[in-house]
Design an enzyme around this catalytic site. Structure first.
Site, PDB file in Angstrom:
ATOM      1  N   GLU A 182      -5.728   1.453  -7.219  1.00 26.90           N
ATOM      2  CA  GLU A 182      -6.029   2.526  -6.272  1.00 26.90           C
ATOM      3  C   GLU A 182      -7.357   3.227  -6.529  1.00 26.90           C
ATOM      4  OE1 GLU A 182      -2.008   4.545  -5.259  1.00 26.90           O
ATOM      5  OE2 GLU A 182      -1.667   3.486  -7.131  1.00 26.90           O
ATOM      6  N   PHE A 200       0.820  -1.221   0.000  1.00 32.24           N
ATOM      7  CA  PHE A 200       0.000   0.000   0.000  1.00 32.24           C
ATOM      8  C   PHE A 200       0.852   1.270   0.000  1.00 32.24           C
ATOM      9  CE2 PHE A 200      -2.333  -3.218   2.638  1.00 32.24           C
ATOM     10  CZ  PHE A 200      -3.150  -3.669   1.621  1.00 32.24           C
ATOM     11  N   GLN A 234      -9.024  -6.199  -6.899  1.00 31.11           N
ATOM     12  CA  GLN A 234      -8.345  -4.929  -6.641  1.00 31.11           C
ATOM     13  C   GLN A 234      -9.348  -3.786  -6.505  1.00 31.11           C
ATOM     14  OE1 GLN A 234      -5.337  -5.436  -5.432  1.00 31.11           O
ATOM     15  NE2 GLN A 234      -4.408  -3.922  -6.737  1.00 31.11           N
TER      16      GLN A 234
END
Lengths: 748, 351
Positions: free
Chosen positions: A715, A248, A648
């Site tokens: 993201e 991350f 994701q």
């Protein structure tokens, strides 16, 4: 590489890409046979544990080294007094990605938990007790925690070299043209990455060679950074990082405990293992810095933005600068003739922030989407209609064309799937059968689609199978699998025929697993390496009088299923193994590079897009919030592995819910010490927090981002989701969130 | 970690002898003590593991009708025991609303009673804490104290007891069976945890060298099984301590509350039995108005100890809500999300 292959601006991927391949390392991980850094235990290894500063600001005045040394099993205690020299000033920021680190260079405490000593012992237990017995004492000054604690300053840049101030158009004229203005102020707290796997390192020296087992998101890039601290050539550092239990962003830069472990290994001549305890992850390994954001939106009578100003005060440490580029989220999302994105810094006595999943975009999008929701309501428009009226056909900041943008389809598909139509404009209008307040909210998702630079090597073996190699980082996102799929397609082989080697700095540089650019970058390099092999094979076959492909001249060949076919006549083909055998070659190696075409990079704005829709149910008296539905639709170019991509995207949306409702690093306002430095106190979402969550993808062809058409999915799921949930809470309750996470007392 | 001696006695006498060392600590499931040792908050010289003590892993009915639950019964086993869950449904619900499945599998009944506050300042050896180090002060006052006490606190300590399990136990008049050098004795659960007063370092009624042997629930407590709920407000749907929680058990006759058993969690250093509210509710119609009035009484002496005034409002509303939920009848099956207001999944329990 022959022109036949290079000239195709958008390459058709083979049969491996696009398949929902289950992750290839899954069995190893769930059976425990996957070796994470802390699983390594070389012969004669000792343990290191650092003691942290008990106060955030001051001077260490006492360390009971005698007590620690007297504890059975303790070998040595490293303090500023006896710490061996480093070849590089830890406060120098010698490289772009190097942060200032606390490696016992002096007796200052710059944040709570900063290393003040390192205890070496024969066992973990002895090292832990030694560290406790040190009982460090700090002559403390009051800590500066919170936005009121110090004067804001003007930063030279934000994030990783992004401009701190960008203004496009005439702001004054924009606001003058507005029929009304909407002003919103939003605070976001410090957030900590809290990867499941704590930061760990096993360091060993072989002469002046340093061998490291440590989870790392930028394996080859980190070698020179480690080397610089020890005055050795970069090639003398060997990093092995086959698996990361989450990164991350927190495992992309070097941290202080790692360097201390390397020093200890060199000093003792023994391998040293250091594993951070959970509470030690709230300081030296970065976090998402707090922000205080102010937005002002000017809208005309038809609900079009006339001016958008977004100012973010971003917290950083007292001694180093990483400012969440939050306001920049407003530069590329909505059409507006005048946009101002500006930042100020705020110095807190806290560990230096760093990149955390969607740095800048997560916090900035949260505030922007809340502001857009208020503006939509002020304009009397449905939030989706309002966003469509302000749809950016070109990049608002630069005026450049987008490389691709299927956001309109994301809005359509997401809204349809969610059932957005018919949403009442006013809040507090919907209830469920149990009397709970129901609210619907939405947000736009946006994330850059960058490419860095990567290299890869592909080697075809005599039996027609291949080895592909690049030092990629699988931090759980599925690089072992998705990159192997791309590599197999580049070679025209089935996935099972390809052995993928990765996660080791001796392999070609795969760049950084960050910025949502890893699949695009490393994948491009792998694909191109495979194509290099195919081109060389084709040259062999075409030149071989005995080959079925002989004499095909410049006619293109197609690589598929381990064979080369003549494109114009597929009855003529030869297997890779036969071509190699005829040529008398044991193996054939190709190399590839993944880098964006500079012309495309110059001419096009490149982003992934999406739309998130949220439904919340809120208890009308007790204000418990339940996110009953979360639907995201995303356009992120070519999807290599739908299963992993969905995972994701869902993971990002889960983070969005955590941002909206849970995550908050609390520091005592007087001492700066973390108050909730464990997973019981630092709340992240749990499975039971989700009733229905869905991530859809929209087909999107992009001939500019890279030859594969791949953007990124790591993201973007956070962006849009935070605002969607907060806006749904407003729609249910009529109360606007002014800070995250939304607390029950903010709604009472 | 500090080195320590580990003993695993086979008999109660051996255990008590081993615990005569003032620096000894008894070990149940270890879900709290081991954390405290790792944090450097607890540092016993001797660990006395009670796991082998005979007869403490049973749930039994005593001749006088009392239910006796041995101290070594696991939280998960107790909640899953059909007879126990049927007789004391809100206790089972509270158990299942606590911690995570993994923790419940390890945690014991006796250990649950003995668990320490999760006040961050208690858990931080560098912080001032009168509960951990007598006379050192209270850093929670003026610190991060959104979660702290609104009832029964003193300037010496504003911590809350974290247990879910103990809240319905306090309401139902359960007793702790305690064994020590001078024999066994019974202590009402509502008085087992001590309010801080001047001496917050003394957390329970346990004297040095004593251990919890069992819990006892009076036969009459089962008379509330038809109208009993435990509800818990928390900041995520599972694996979070209560912001506030409430246990309500009612005996309703012809629409009138014949008797009520009420307690609050997350508001004080002990599970907070609401005796005055119980008395006020008795004989009143089982209506929202009566419940609101009783809840108001329960919180009438509440005062914020910091940035936690919202908990007073929440606790009052939650207590009234829990009474209403109890009045509606104990659910035939354990809700999928036990203790939760958010139980809308209709799926198997996975909290």
């Amino acid at each position: 590489m022959p022109d036949d292959f290079a000239s195709q601006s958008h390459i058709r991927l083979g049969s491996n890409s696009g398949k929902p391949q289950t992750r290839l390392d899954g069995i190893a991980k769930i059976t425990g046979s996957a070796t994470y850094a802390a699983d390594n235990a070389p012969q004669d290894m000792i343990w290191a544990v650092h003691a942290g500063a008990p106060a955030a600001r001051g001077k260490v005045v006492a360390l009971d080294t005698a007590a620690a040394l007297a504890h059975p099993g303790v070998i040595d205690v490293m303090t500023p007094e006896n710490r061996p020299e480093l070849a590089q000033d830890p406060d120098a920021r010698a490289e772009f990605f190097a942060m200032k680190i606390d490696v016992l260079q002096n007796d200052a405490a710059r944040y709570a938990g900063a290393p003040v000593a390192l205890v070496l012992a024969e066992t973990l237990e002895a090292a832990l007790e030694g560290a406790r017995l040190l009982a460090p004492q700090v002559e403390a000054e009051p800590a500066r925690i919170g936005f009121g604690s110090s004067e804001p300053y003007e930063p030279p840049f934000v994030g990783f070299g992004s401009p701190a101030k960008t203004v496009t158009g005439d702001m004054e004229a924009g606001f003058a043209a507005a029929a009304q203005n909407v002003e919103v102020e939003i605070e976001t707290p410090p957030q900590y990455h809290n990867a499941m796997e704590p930061h760990a390192i096993v360091a060993q020296w072989d002469g002046d060679r340093l061998i490291l087992d440590t989870p790392n998101q930028a394996i080859v890039m980190s070698c020179p950074m480690f080397a610089a601290y020890f005055g050795i050539p970069p090639e003398n550092v060997h990093i092995r990082s086959p698996y990361l239990g989450g990164g991350f962003g927190s495992k992309a830069v070097i941290n202080a405990p790692q360097i201390l472990a390397c020093l200890a290994a060199r000093q003792t001549g023994r391998p040293v293992k250091l594993v951070l305890g959970r509470s030690q992850m709230f300081g030296p390994v970065g976090h998402r810095g707090a922000t205080k954001q102010t937005l002002k939106l000017g809208i005309d009578g038809e609900g079009r933005l006339t001016a958008l100003s977004h100012h973010a005060v971003a917290a950083t440490s007292a001694f180093d600068d990483f400012l969440e580029p939050a306001a920049n989220a407003s530069l590329n999302t909505y059409a507006c003739p005048a946009i101002s994105a500006t930042h100020a810094g705020s110095r807190w006595d806290i560990g230096t922030p760093g990149a955390m999943r969607a740095p800048g975009e997560a916090s900035g999008s949260a505030a922007l989407e809340c502001a857009m929701d208020e503006a939509a309501h002020a304009a009397g428009l449905d939030p989706l209609e309002f966003r469509l009226r302000n749809y950016a056909e070109t990049d608002p900041a630069s005026g450049r064309a987008f490389s691709s943008k299927e956001l309109r389809e994301c809005y359509r598909l997401g809204a349809e799937r969610f059932g957005w139509a018919g949403r009442p404009l006013e809040p507090g209008q919907m209830r469920d059968a149990r009397g709970r307040l129901i609210g619907w909210g939405m947000g736009t998702s946006l994330f850059q689609a960058p490419m860095f630079r990567a290299e890869a090597r592909a080697t075809l073996r005599a039996d027609g199978t291949a080895v592909v190699e690049t030092a990629a980082a699988d931090m759980g996102q599925g690089a072992w699998t998705a990159l192997a799929q791309i590599a197999a397609d580049g070679l025209g082989l089935d996935l099972a025929q390809v052995e993928f080697r990765s996660g080791d700095s001796k392999l070609p540089d795969a760049g950084i697993a960050g910025g949502s650019g890893h699949t695009a970058t490393a994948g491009s390099a792998l694909f191109s390496a495979g194509q290099d092999v195919v081109a060389k094979l084709a040259a062999l076959a075409l030149a071989d009088p005995d080959s079925p492909l002989h004499g095909a001249g410049n006619q293109a060949v197609t690589a598929r299923d381990g064979r080369l076919f003549l494109a114009a006549d597929e009855s003529r083909s030869a297997s890779y193994a036969d071509i190699l055998a005829s040529a008398g070659q044991e193996a054939l190696t190709g190399n590839g590079e993944g880098v964006r075409n500079p012309k495309d990079a110059e001419e096009r704005a490149m982003f992934s897009h999406g739309a998130v829709f949220a439904e919340v149910a809120v208890d009308p008296d007790l204000f418990q919030i339940r996110v009953t539905r979360l639907v995201g639709a995303f356009a992120a170019g070519q999807i290599i592995n739908p299963k992993l991509a969905e995972s994701q995207l869902l993971g990002g949306m889960v983070w969005g819910l955590g941002f909206a409702l849970h995550e908050e690093g609390i520091h005592d306002p007087r001492t700066g010490r973390p108050v909730n430095g464990d997973l019981a106190g630092y709340h992240v979402p749990v499975n039971a927090d989700f009733v229905q969550i869905e991530a859809l993808t929209v087909p999107e062809a992009d001939p500019y981002v890279n030859a594969l058409g791949v953007k990124g999915v790591g993201e973007i799921g956070i962006t849009g989701s935070v605002g969607a949930i907060a806006n749904a809470v407003w729609h249910a309750t009529g109360r606007r969130a002014r800070r995250f996470p939304i607390h029950v007392e903010d709604l009472l | 970690m500090k080195s320590f001696e580990y003993l695993r006695p086979e008999t109660l006498d051996e255990a008590l002898a081993a615990l005569s060392d003032p620096d000894a600590a008894s070990l149940g499931g270890g879900t709290n003590l081991l954390d405290l040792m790792k944090l450097g908050v607890a540092g016993p010289e001797r660990i006395v593991d009670l796991a082998r003590l005979p007869g403490l892993d049973r749930i039994e009915t005593l001749p006088d009708g009392m239910t006796r639950v041995g101290a070594l019964v696991r939280n998960s086993d107790l909640a899953a025991d059909p007879g126990f869950a049927a007789a004391f449904p809100m206790v089972a619900e509270a158990l299942l609303s606590g911690a995570s499945a993994q923790l419940r599998n390890a945690a014991t009944v006796g250990g649950n009673l003995m668990q320490a506050t999760r006040c961050a300042y208690f858990q931080d050896p560098f912080a001032a804490c009168n509960r951990r180090a007598a006379g050192s002060g209270c850093d929670a006052l003026g610190g991060a104290n959104r979660g702290h006490a609104v009832l029964g606190w003193s300037p010496a300590c504003i911590a809350v007891h974290p247990s879910d399990f103990c809240v319905p136990l306090a309401a139902l008049g359960a007793e702790a069976e305690i064994a020590g050098p001078s024999g066994t004795r019974l202590v009402p659960l509502a008085e087992f945890h001590l309010l801080p007063g001047e001496e917050p370092h003394r957390a329970t009624a346990l004297e040095p060298g004593e251990i919890v042997l069992a819990l006892r629930l009076p036969a009459a407590a089962a008379g509330f099984a038809g109208n009993a709920r435990y509800l818990k407000l928390r900041e995520r749907t599972s694996y979070a301590f209560a912001v506030v929680s409430a246990a309500a058990a009612l005996r309703i006759e012809d629409g009138t509350v014949a008797a009520a058993r009420l307690a609050l969690g997350g508001v004080a250093a002990r599970p907070w039995r609401c005796s005055e509210a119980e008395e006020a509710l008795a004989g009143k119609p089982a209506t929202a108005e009566s419940f609101a009035a009783a809840a108001s009484i329960a919180l009438s002496n509440a005062a914020p100890s910091g940035a936690n005034g919202y908990k007073i409002v929440l606790a009052e509303r939650l207590l009234a809500r829990t009474m209403a939920a109890a009045a509606a009848g104990t659910p035939a099956e354990m809700p999928a999300l036990p203790g939760s207001l958010m139980d809308d999944t209709g799926e198997a329990a996975h909290a």
